[in-house]
Design an enzyme around this catalytic site. Structure first.
Site, PDB file in Angstrom:
ATOM      1  N   GLU A  25       0.823  -1.207   0.000  1.00 57.24           N
ATOM      2  CA  GLU A  25       0.000   0.000   0.000  1.00 57.24           C
ATOM      3  C   GLU A  25       0.865   1.267   0.000  1.00 57.24           C
ATOM      4  O   GLU A  25       0.483   2.271  -0.591  1.00 57.24           O
ATOM      5  CB  GLU A  25      -0.897   0.041   1.249  1.00 57.24           C
ATOM      6  CG  GLU A  25      -1.960  -1.029   1.317  1.00 57.24           C
ATOM      7  CD  GLU A  25      -1.478  -2.275   2.072  1.00 57.24           C
ATOM      8  OE1 GLU A  25      -0.261  -2.594   2.052  1.00 57.24           O
ATOM      9  OE2 GLU A  25      -2.327  -2.932   2.685  1.00 57.24           O
ATOM     10  N   LEU A  26       2.015   1.191   0.700  1.00 58.10           N
ATOM     11  CA  LEU A  26       2.835   2.407   0.801  1.00 58.10           C
ATOM     12  C   LEU A  26       3.391   2.780  -0.569  1.00 58.10           C
ATOM     13  O   LEU A  26       3.389   3.945  -0.961  1.00 58.10           O
ATOM     14  CB  LEU A  26       3.976   2.209   1.802  1.00 58.10           C
ATOM     15  CG  LEU A  26       4.817   3.472   2.028  1.00 58.10           C
ATOM     16  CD1 LEU A  26       3.973   4.568   2.673  1.00 58.10           C
ATOM     17  CD2 LEU A  26       6.034   3.174   2.894  1.00 58.10           C
ATOM     18  N   SER A 448      21.969  -6.904 -22.806  1.00 60.28           N
ATOM     19  CA  SER A 448      20.539  -6.646 -22.995  1.00 60.28           C
ATOM     20  C   SER A 448      20.324  -5.471 -23.943  1.00 60.28           C
ATOM     21  O   SER A 448      21.117  -4.525 -23.985  1.00 60.28           O
ATOM     22  CB  SER A 448      19.871  -6.375 -21.655  1.00 60.28           C
ATOM     23  OG  SER A 448      20.475  -5.291 -21.013  1.00 60.28           O
ATOM     24  N   TRP A 576      22.235 -11.859  -5.238  1.00 61.32           N
ATOM     25  CA  TRP A 576      20.897 -11.283  -5.432  1.00 61.32           C
ATOM     26  C   TRP A 576      19.793 -12.288  -5.148  1.00 61.32           C
ATOM     27  O   TRP A 576      18.689 -12.205  -5.668  1.00 61.32           O
ATOM     28  CB  TRP A 576      20.796 -10.663  -6.827  1.00 61.32           C
ATOM     29  CG  TRP A 576      21.724  -9.493  -6.979  1.00 61.32           C
ATOM     30  CD1 TRP A 576      22.392  -8.846  -5.976  1.00 61.32           C
ATOM     31  CD2 TRP A 576      22.122  -8.827  -8.188  1.00 61.32           C
ATOM     32  NE1 TRP A 576      23.171  -7.832  -6.474  1.00 61.32           N
ATOM     33  CE2 TRP A 576      23.023  -7.805  -7.834  1.00 61.32           C
ATOM     34  CE3 TRP A 576      21.804  -9.010  -9.538  1.00 61.32           C
ATOM     35  CZ2 TRP A 576      23.601  -6.951  -8.775  1.00 61.32           C
ATOM     36  CZ3 TRP A 576      22.381  -8.166 -10.476  1.00 61.32           C
ATOM     37  CH2 TRP A 576      23.257  -7.148 -10.097  1.00 61.32           C
ATOM     38  N   ASP A 614      28.459 -12.650 -16.474  1.00 59.56           N
ATOM     39  CA  ASP A 614      28.358 -11.374 -15.751  1.00 59.56           C
ATOM     40  C   ASP A 614      28.575 -11.548 -14.257  1.00 59.56           C
ATOM     41  O   ASP A 614      27.961 -12.419 -13.648  1.00 59.56           O
ATOM     42  CB  ASP A 614      26.964 -10.769 -15.953  1.00 59.56           C
ATOM     43  CG  ASP A 614      26.730 -10.307 -17.378  1.00 59.56           C
ATOM     44  OD1 ASP A 614      27.671  -9.793 -17.993  1.00 59.56           O
ATOM     45  OD2 ASP A 614      25.592 -10.457 -17.867  1.00 59.56           O
ATOM     46  N   GLU A 620      30.184  -5.979  -4.405  1.00 56.16           N
ATOM     47  CA  GLU A 620      29.251  -5.606  -3.330  1.00 56.16           C
ATOM     48  C   GLU A 620      29.096  -6.676  -2.264  1.00 56.16           C
ATOM     49  O   GLU A 620      28.603  -6.396  -1.182  1.00 56.16           O
ATOM     50  CB  GLU A 620      27.879  -5.245  -3.918  1.00 56.16           C
ATOM     51  CG  GLU A 620      27.138  -6.424  -4.499  1.00 56.16           C
ATOM     52  CD  GLU A 620      25.838  -5.996  -5.164  1.00 56.16           C
ATOM     53  OE1 GLU A 620      25.840  -4.984  -5.875  1.00 56.16           O
ATOM     54  OE2 GLU A 620      24.830  -6.666  -4.949  1.00 56.16           O
ATOM     55  N   HIS A 709      23.071   4.977 -17.808  1.00 54.69           N
ATOM     56  CA  HIS A 709      22.120   5.307 -16.741  1.00 54.69           C
ATOM     57  C   HIS A 709      21.302   6.531 -17.066  1.00 54.69           C
ATOM     58  O   HIS A 709      20.453   6.944 -16.271  1.00 54.69           O
ATOM     59  CB  HIS A 709      22.862   5.479 -15.414  1.00 54.69           C
ATOM     60  CG  HIS A 709      23.517   4.210 -14.979  1.00 54.69           C
ATOM     61  ND1 HIS A 709      24.868   3.995 -15.098  1.00 54.69           N
ATOM     62  CD2 HIS A 709      22.995   3.056 -14.502  1.00 54.69           C
ATOM     63  CE1 HIS A 709      25.154   2.770 -14.686  1.00 54.69           C
ATOM     64  NE2 HIS A 709      24.038   2.183 -14.321  1.00 54.69           N
ATOM     65  N   CYS A 741      27.035  -0.727 -19.429  1.00 53.09           N
ATOM     66  CA  CYS A 741      26.229  -1.825 -18.899  1.00 53.09           C
ATOM     67  C   CYS A 741      25.185  -2.189 -19.941  1.00 53.09           C
ATOM     68  O   CYS A 741      25.200  -1.658 -21.062  1.00 53.09           O
ATOM     69  CB  CYS A 741      25.578  -1.391 -17.584  1.00 53.09           C
ATOM     70  SG  CYS A 741      24.771  -2.728 -16.669  1.00 53.09           S
TER      71      CYS A 741
HETATM   72  N1  GLN Z   1      24.159  -8.872 -19.385  1.00 55.07           N
HETATM   73  C1  GLN Z   1      23.422  -8.052 -18.499  1.00 55.07           C
HETATM   74  C2  GLN Z   1      22.687  -6.980 -19.277  1.00 55.07           C
HETATM   75  O1  GLN Z   1      23.209  -6.517 -20.222  1.00 55.07           O
HETATM   76  C3  GLN Z   1      24.305  -7.400 -17.467  1.00 55.07           C
HETATM   77  C4  GLN Z   1      23.514  -6.580 -16.483  1.00 55.07           C
HETATM   78  C5  GLN Z   1      24.296  -6.036 -15.321  1.00 55.07           C
HETATM   79  O2  GLN Z   1      25.479  -5.962 -15.348  1.00 55.07           O
HETATM   80  N2  GLN Z   1      23.632  -5.614 -14.304  1.00 55.07           N
HETATM   81  O3  GLN Z   1      21.612  -6.560 -18.934  1.00 55.07           O
HETATM   82 ZN    ZN Z   2      26.311  -3.918 -15.737  1.00 53.15          ZN
END
Ligand code: GLN
Ligand code: ZN
Length: 772
Positions: A25-26, A448, A576, A614, A620, A709, A741
C-alpha cells in the site's frame, strides 16, 4: 537443555519492520502522490494506518517493546538528515516551501535539482540517500516526526522505543557536499551534531520515551583509532546528559570487534548486539570485556537478513550464556526486519513442507517472542514450539531438495585444476585472435537491449494465460531478429541476442535451476518505492537442461558475426538471492558454478565462440571486515573460474562488472582469468582503466564509453575522447569499445543513436592509430 528463569523477565523486541504493508500500500500511495492522484493528506493517513497495523501485529504476536520511528516514506537515513537539519543548500527552498515535496525532491531530484546520491546500506541490498556535509553545515534539531510516531505507538497503549540512526554512523555514512574538498572528513562535525541529538533525546524523553535506540552499524566495520575515539566521545557526552531517556546503542551486520570495549565502557544503559553469522564472535568478545554489568543487553539471535527458520535450541543456548553477562537480557532479531519479506504464510505456490523452513518478518517476530518466553519462563514453557522447530529443521536437513547426493559428489570431486584454464593467457589469446578475426578496438555491447513495453506485456500475457508459450517465443524470436539486424547495420563486431526473454538476470536462471524457489509476495525494499523479489536458494543446485542455448544459437543462425553467449555468474546468482544458511557460501557457489559450467559447455558445443559471464555483484558482496575478504575472494574467484575454465583455448570468455568502484578488487578481477572484461567507466572518465593498468592487468578490457544510466546520447566525438583516454592506460591491442552496462532500461531511439556513435568513435580512433 533447560534454562533457569531469568531474574528479570526477558522481553521480546525488534528494531524495525517492513514498511510497505501487506499489499504494498505504501508504494502505491507514494507513487500515487508523485503522480498527483493521491493527496498529501491521504498519503499521510495511509502511512499512519500502516504504522498502526504493524504495531498491532507486533503486539499481537507478543512483542513487549515495539520500535517507533523506523517507518519511512522513502529512506531512514534521509529522515535522519531532516531530523538534524542537514538539508543540502540546493534543496532548502523546496523543503521550506513544502516539507513533503522537498523531502521527495531530495530523494528523487527534480527537473532542475539533483537528488542526493544513493548507495548501498552496508552489505545489504537496501540503498540509502547519502548525507552531504561540509565545514559550513549547520545542524538544527527537528524531532517532530520521531515525537509524533512515538506518540502514535504510545496511544495504542504499547511500550515503544524510538529508533534513530546514531550520530557516529550518520557522519560515517556522509560524504563531502558538492564543492567541498574531497578530503573533508564529516566526522569532524561530531561536536556540532551531538547537541542536536541531545535536543531530540530530550524531546523524546518529554514525550514519555523510557528508552531510545541509537543504531551504530558503522561500528562493525574496520575503524581507525580516531573513529573509535569519536564513538567513545559521542556516547560519553550523550550518556552524561541529565535530561535524557535510557540509551540503547545498537549494532548489527557483523561483530563489533575493537568497538565493543568502547561501547561497553560508555555510560549508556544498554547495548543491542548481533549474535548471528560472523557476528557470533560478539559472544566471546563480550565475555572477554567482562560483560555489561549494570546494563541491558538486547541479543539479536534471530537472523534478520535470511529467510530461514531459526534453530531455537541453539539460540536458547547462546541466550543462556549471555544471561550471566548482563544485568538483563532481552531478545531480538539481529537487525531491522526491513531486509526480509513480510509474511511467509502468504506464499501459496511453495509446498507446505518447504514453507515450514521459511521465516519472514512475521515468523521471525514469533521466533523472538518464543525465545524471550523460553528465556524468562524456562524451556518447559515453549516445549511445543521447540518440538515443532526441531521437526522443521530435521525435515529440512533430510529433504532431497536440500541434499542431492549427485550434486554433492560432483562438487566434492572438484580439484584446483578444474578451476584453472589452460593453456596460459598468451597462447589462448593467439588462438582467439586467429579464430575470431576481430578488428583493432572491437565493438560490442553488454548483453541486454531495450525491454520494451510490448515485451513486458507479452510476458504478462503468458503468465496470465492470455497467450501460449509458442506465441510468446515467436514474439521473442522477432525481437532477437530485430536486435541482430540492428547490430549488423550499426557495424558492431561482437553481437548479442539482446536478452529479450529475460525478466531479470538472476530470476531467469533461478527459474531454470533446481534448488531455487520463487516467492509470489516476497518483496523487499531496494530503495524508495522500488521493491525486489529475490529468489530463495534453498537446496542443492543443478541444471536439468540447457537454459540459454536455443536463444544464442538462434541469434547466431541469423548472422556471420560472432554472437556472444550471456550468463549470470555464480557470485551474482548468490548475491541477489536469499542464500541457504545450512552450508558455507563457498559450497553453494561451487554448486551454482558447476551448473553454469554445463551451460558454458553446451553453448560452446552449439558453436558459440564468445561467452560472457556477468559478475556485477562481485564487489558488493565483499565482507564488511577486511579480515574476512581474502577468504571470500578466494571462493568467489574460484567459482567464476570453475564456471568458465572448461572451454577450448579459442573460445573467448568475457565478464562484466558495474555498480561499484573496483579499485580495491583489481587483484580479484585478475584472478578471474577472463579473456575480456567490460566495466562501467564513462562517468569516472575511465578511472578503472588506469586502475587496471597500475595493477599490470594483462588481458583485454572494455571500460565503458557510453553511460547507460541516462537517456542522453553521447556524441561520437565524446566517445572517441573517452577511448583516447582509455588508450593512455590500455594498449590498442587489448582495448574494447562498449557501453557501461546492459541497455534493458533504455529506449530504442537513444540506444540506436548511441551505439551508432560508439561504432563511429571506434572507427575514427582506429583510423588515427593506423596513421595517415
Ligand atoms: N548482461 C546483463 C545486461 O546486459 C548485465 C547486467 C548487469 O550488469 N547488471 O543486462
Ligand atoms: Zn552492468
Amino acid at each position: 537443555m533447560t534454562t533457569k528463569p531469568a531474574a528479570a523477565a526477558a522481553r521480546a523486541t525488534v528494531y524495525g519492520y517492513p514498511r510497505q504493508g501487506q499489499h504494498r500500500e505504501l508504494k502505491k500511495a507514494v507513487e500515487g502522490y508523485w503522480k498527483g492522484r493521491v493527496t498529501a493528506d491521504s498519503l499521510r493517513s495511509t502511512a499512519a494506518r500502516l504504522r498502526r497495523a504493524t504495531w498491532q501485529r507486533l503486539a499481537d504476536t507478543g512483542v513487549h517493546e515495539v520500535p517507533s520511528g523506523d517507518f519511512s516514506y522513502y529512506d531512514h537515513v534521509l529522515d535522519t538528515t531532516v531530523m538534524v537539519g542537514a538539508i543540502p543548500e540546493r534543496h532548502r527552498e523546496a523543503v521550506a516551501a513544502d516539507a513533503l515535496d522537498g523531502y521527495f525532491a531530495m530523494a528523487r531530484g527534480t527537473q532542475d535539482v539533483a537528488p542526493l546520491e544513493m548507495t548501498k546500506w552496508f552489505d545489504t541490498n537496501y540503498h540509502y540517500l547519502v548525507p552531504e556535509l561540509g565545514p559550513d553545515t549547520v545542524f538544527t534539531a527537528d524531532s517532530s516526526r520521531q515525537v509524533a510516531e512515538f506518540g502514535e505507538a504510545s496511544a495504542l497503549g504499547l511500550a515503544a522505543r524510538p529508533v534513530l540512526v546514531g550520530p557516529v554512523t550518520y557522519l560515517l555514512l556522509a560524504k563531502p557536499a558538492p564543492g567541498v574538498p574531497a578530503g573533508f572528513d564529516p566526522l569532524t562535525l561530531l561536536d556540532r551534531l551531538l547537541p542536536v541529538y541531545a535536543e531530540v533525546l530530550a524531546d523524546l524523553r518529554a514525550a514519555g520515551a523510557e528508552w531510545v535506540q541509537l543504531d551504530e552499524p558503522a561500528l562493525v566495520q574496520d575503524r581507525s583509532p580516531g573513529e573509535l575515539n569519536a564513538a567513545a566521545r559521542a556516547y560519553r557526552d550523550l550518556g552524561a546528559l541529565t535530561d535524557r531517556p535510557k540509551l540503547l546503542v545498537a549494532s548489527y551486520f557483523d561483530r563489533l570487534g575493537e568497538a565493543l570495549p568502547v561501547l561497553a565502557k560508555a555510560p549508556v544503559d544498554g547495548l543491542a548486539l548481533d549474535f548471528t553469522g560472523p557476528a557470533a564472535a560478539n559472544l566471546d568478545a563480550l565475555a572477554a570485556v567482562g560483560g555489561l554489568p549494570g546494563k541491558r543487553l538486547v541479543a539479536g539471535v534471530v537472523d534478520g537478513r535470511n529467510v530461514w527458520v531459526n534453530d531455537l535450541e541453539a539460540s536458547l543456548a547462546a541466550l543462556g550464556t549471555l544471561l550471566g553477562l548482563a544485568d538483563r537480557v532481552d531478545v531480538a532479531a539481529s537487525c531491522s526486519l526491513l531486509h526480509v519479506p513480510l509474511d511467509a504464510a502468504a506464499e501459496r505456490d511453495i509446498a507446505p513442507q518447504i514453507l515450514r523452513w521459511l521465516a519472514f518478518a512475521q515468523q521471525k517476530t514469533a521466533e523472538v517472542v518464543t525465545l524471550a518466553k523460553g528465556l524468562a519462563q524456562g524451556t518447559g514453557a515453549i516445549a511445543a514450539e521447540l518440538a515443532a522447530n526441531r521437526a522443521d529443521l530435521d525435515s529440512r536437513a533430510r529433504s532431497p531438495i536440500t541434499y542431492d547426493s549427485a550434486v554433492r559428489a560432483r562438487a566434492a570431486a572438484v580439484t584446483a585444476a578444474d578451476a584453472r584454464r589452460s593453456p596460459a593467457y598468451a597462447e589462448r589469446a593467439a588462438a582467439q585472435r586467429a579464430h575470431l578475426g576481430l578488428p583493432l578496438l572491437p565493438t560490442t555491447t553488454i548483453g541486454s537491449f531495450p525491454q520494451t513495453a510490448e515485451l513486458r506485456a507479452a510476458r504478462a500475457d503468458l503468465r496470465a494465460g492470455r497467450t501460449d508459450q509458442a506465441d510468446y517465443e515467436e514474439r521473442v524470436r522477432a525481437e532477437v531478429q530485430e536486435v541482430v539486424s540492428f547490430q549488423e547495420k550499426a557495424g558492431l563486431d561482437v553481437l548479442v541476442h539482446g536478452e529479450a526473454e529475460r525478466n531479470d538476470m538472476v530470476q531467469y536462471f533461478a527459474e531454470q535451476l533446481t534448488g531455487y524457489l520463487a516467492t509470489r509476495h516476497g518483496w523487499v525494499q531496494s530503495y524508495g518505492t522500488r521493491y525486489v523479489r529475490p529468489p530463495v536458494l534453498a537446496g542443492d543446485v543443478s541444471r536439468p537442461e540447457p537454459m540459454t542455448v536455443r536463444w544464442t544459437a538462434y541469434a547466431q543462425s541469423l548472422t556471420e558475426r560472432p554472437v556472444k553467449g550471456m550468463l549470470t555468474g555464480p557470485v551474482t546468482m548468490l548475491a541477489w538471492s536469499f542464500v541457504r544458511d545450512d552450508q558455507p557460501l563457498a559450497d553453494t557457489a561451487r554448486q551454482v558454478a558447476l551448473a553454469l559450467r554445463d551451460e558454458v559447455a553446451d553453448l560452446e558445443a552449439a558453436g558459440t565462440s564468445v561467452i560472457q559471464v556477468d559478475e556485477p555483484a562481485l564487489r558488493e558482496t565483499l565482507p564488511l571486515r577486511a579480515a574476512d575478504r581474502a577468504a571470500y575472494l578466494a571462493w568467489a574467484t574460484e567459482a567464476f573460474r570453475l564456471t568458465t575454465s572448461g572451454v577450448r583455448p579459442a573460445t573467448q570468455i568475457h565478464t562484466h562488472m558495474c555498480y561499484a568502484e573496483f579499485g580495491d578488487v583489481v587483484q580479484a578481477i585478475d584472478d578471474l582469468d577472463a579473456d575480456v572484461i567490460s566495466l562501467e567507466a564513462a562517468r569516472s572518465h575511465m578511472q578503472v582503466a588506469r586502475e587496471l593498468a597500475a595493477h599490470g592487468y594483462p588481458r583485454e578490457a572494455g571500460p565503458g564509453v557510453y553511460d547507460i544510466h541516462s537517456p542522453r546520447v553521447p556524441s561520437a566525438e565524446e566517445a572517441a575522447a573517452l577511448l583516447r583516454t582509455g588508450l593512455e592506460a590500455i594498449p590498442a591491442e587489448r582495448l574494447w569499445v562498449n557501453p557501461d552496462c546492459g541497455l534493458k532500461t533504455r529506449a530504442w531511439p537513444e540506444t540506436r543513436a548511441s551505439l551508432e556513435n560508439l561504432v563511429a568513435a571506434a572507427r575514427a580512433v582506429r583510423a588515427e592509430l593506423a596513421g595517415p
